[in-house]
Design a protein around this motif. Sequence first.
Motif, PDB file in Angstrom:
ATOM      1  N   ARG A 118      92.619  71.181 134.151  1.00 15.21           N
ATOM      2  CA  ARG A 118      91.384  71.647 133.501  1.00 15.21           C
ATOM      3  C   ARG A 118      90.438  72.259 134.522  1.00 15.21           C
ATOM      4  NH1 ARG A 118      86.487  68.702 132.132  1.00 15.21           N
ATOM      5  NH2 ARG A 118      85.384  69.719 130.389  1.00 15.21           N
ATOM      6  N   TYR A 139      95.224  79.132 127.389  1.00 13.77           N
ATOM      7  CA  TYR A 139      96.018  78.180 126.604  1.00 13.77           C
ATOM      8  C   TYR A 139      96.340  76.921 127.415  1.00 13.77           C
ATOM      9  CZ  TYR A 139      99.484  76.238 123.464  1.00 13.77           C
ATOM     10  OH  TYR A 139     100.169  75.401 122.620  1.00 13.77           O
ATOM     11  N   ALA A 175      93.492  74.777 127.607  1.00 20.43           N
ATOM     12  CA  ALA A 175      93.315  74.106 126.314  1.00 20.43           C
ATOM     13  C   ALA A 175      94.191  72.865 126.220  1.00 20.43           C
ATOM     14  CB  ALA A 175      93.641  75.078 125.182  1.00 20.43           C
ATOM     15  N   LEU A 176      95.418  72.940 126.720  1.00 18.62           N
ATOM     16  CA  LEU A 176      96.305  71.776 126.677  1.00 18.62           C
ATOM     17  C   LEU A 176      95.745  70.633 127.508  1.00 18.62           C
ATOM     18  CD1 LEU A 176      99.816  73.491 126.960  1.00 18.62           C
ATOM     19  CD2 LEU A 176      98.589  72.753 124.897  1.00 18.62           C
ATOM     20  N   SER A 190      92.504  70.191 128.098  1.00 19.86           N
ATOM     21  CA  SER A 190      91.351  69.718 127.330  1.00 19.86           C
ATOM     22  C   SER A 190      91.800  68.839 126.171  1.00 19.86           C
ATOM     23  CB  SER A 190      90.546  70.916 126.800  1.00 19.86           C
ATOM     24  OG  SER A 190      90.072  71.713 127.863  1.00 19.86           O
ATOM     25  N   ARG A 191      92.920  69.207 125.558  1.00 14.99           N
ATOM     26  CA  ARG A 191      93.463  68.401 124.461  1.00 14.99           C
ATOM     27  C   ARG A 191      93.847  67.008 124.950  1.00 14.99           C
ATOM     28  NH1 ARG A 191      98.295  71.230 121.503  1.00 14.99           N
ATOM     29  NH2 ARG A 191      96.532  72.496 120.790  1.00 14.99           N
ATOM     30  N   GLN A 237      87.757  68.216 122.170  1.00 15.28           N
ATOM     31  CA  GLN A 237      88.270  68.920 121.004  1.00 15.28           C
ATOM     32  C   GLN A 237      87.626  70.282 120.796  1.00 15.28           C
ATOM     33  OE1 GLN A 237      87.858  66.184 117.724  1.00 15.28           O
ATOM     34  NE2 GLN A 237      89.596  64.933 118.390  1.00 15.28           N
ATOM     35  N   GLU A 261      88.917  72.594 123.397  1.00 18.73           N
ATOM     36  CA  GLU A 261      90.311  72.953 123.075  1.00 18.73           C
ATOM     37  C   GLU A 261      90.350  74.044 122.014  1.00 18.73           C
ATOM     38  OE1 GLU A 261      94.039  71.081 120.569  1.00 18.73           O
ATOM     39  OE2 GLU A 261      92.306  69.838 121.059  1.00 18.73           O
ATOM     40  N   TRP A 262      89.545  73.888 120.970  1.00 17.40           N
ATOM     41  CA  TRP A 262      89.526  74.860 119.874  1.00 17.40           C
ATOM     42  C   TRP A 262      89.154  76.248 120.393  1.00 17.40           C
ATOM     43  CZ3 TRP A 262      90.419  74.948 114.570  1.00 17.40           C
ATOM     44  CH2 TRP A 262      89.892  76.037 113.873  1.00 17.40           C
TER      45      TRP A 262
END
Length: 412
Positions: free
Chosen positions: A309, A359, A362-363, A365-366, A371, A374-375
């Motif tokens: 991240r 992307y 985002a993974l 962050s997920r 959230q 991530e979105w």
Amino acid sequence: MAFRFLDLPPEIRDHIYHDLLSCDNARRPPDDDDHPASYHFDLAILRTSKQIYHESKKAFQDNVFIKITTPWSESIEHISCEGRVPIIAMGPAAEAFASFHLWIWIDAPSVPPRGTAYSIIICLDDLLAFTRMWRFSNLNHQGLNPHLRLKLILQDPHIPSRKIPKALQSRLLQPFGSIKDLHSFSVHGAKVLPSVEEALKKEQATPEPSPEECLEIATALKDAGNRSLNSQDYAAAMQYYIEAFAAIHITVSGRKRYVHAEGYYNLRELATGSYKGQNGNLARIILRVKLVANVIQTHLKMQEWEDARFWGKRSISLFRSSYEPDDGDDLEGDFDKDWTWVQQAAAMGFPAPMGKIFYRTALASRALGFQKEEWNLVQAAQIYSPHDEIIQADWKRMRGNADSDHKAAAFG
């Protein structure tokens, strides 16, 4: 009974002197990554008594110090701030300091002398940082070195007639092999070994790799890293990626990344190799983006979510600042309102590998439970990578889940 320091065995006293007075132990880490380390020598022990002074002085004399002198005061600031070279002494204290093994004298014959010289003292362990900074400055400002004159003076500061051992001569002189194309260069001092001087001048005569060669080397290292990543040798993959950054003059230290020699690539059309016809700076930027994406992927494979991240957010923040200066690194704002820069950049054709950075960040962050972040990141990724089936499927799934949650909430 009172403790008497001098009652300790001599070997223990020597160990204490070394702890107090050696460069290794006097070095203090920097307060942050933007400043150099510092040194603190506990010299009070030298004033304790005559016996302790004579015993402890040897421990201090075991250090190898270097004096750097130049007619330009701004050079001293450049060495400390941009080069992040720790400075032990400067000003009158450096001028008066005589216990150095190497004196580096830099000037420009074509520039009239200003009448004032500026000196600093550094430790041997920081010499490579100094020569690396000088090398990058010359690459960034082509034509700098041909105006400069460099004179190196070797000496044993304690016994002038004593020859400096070959290993130490090499450590003092060999770093200057990266300082090329000078107006003039000379080495002075008693008993400079011909083999050491010849090795130095041979290295100086070796040309720097061209921008085309640097990009080819970095690409080969990136590809080797990808093979290691695919074979699940993640440590080797990371090392290859770090070396690939270094090949294009980007140094990575922990979470810090320092970009050097931009002028070496800027506004030049590459003439040979797989990047022929491309702008050197743009080719380097695209390669940097690919390397960052691969470093993030490696951290993800090792489940190092915070590191993944961090690398992603930093690159996205730098990317974003070119469209919205000083907008920070908050990735949780309203997408339609706060992320218009993504569409702007995509419309301008910014490197497609940025989609992977969005992307993969985002993974991370997920995995960490961010959230909203991530979105936004997946939404940005699908704009950049409209033909990436994995990203598009994930975005479709997330939107479907959001619609289901919204309907469930509406019906209570």
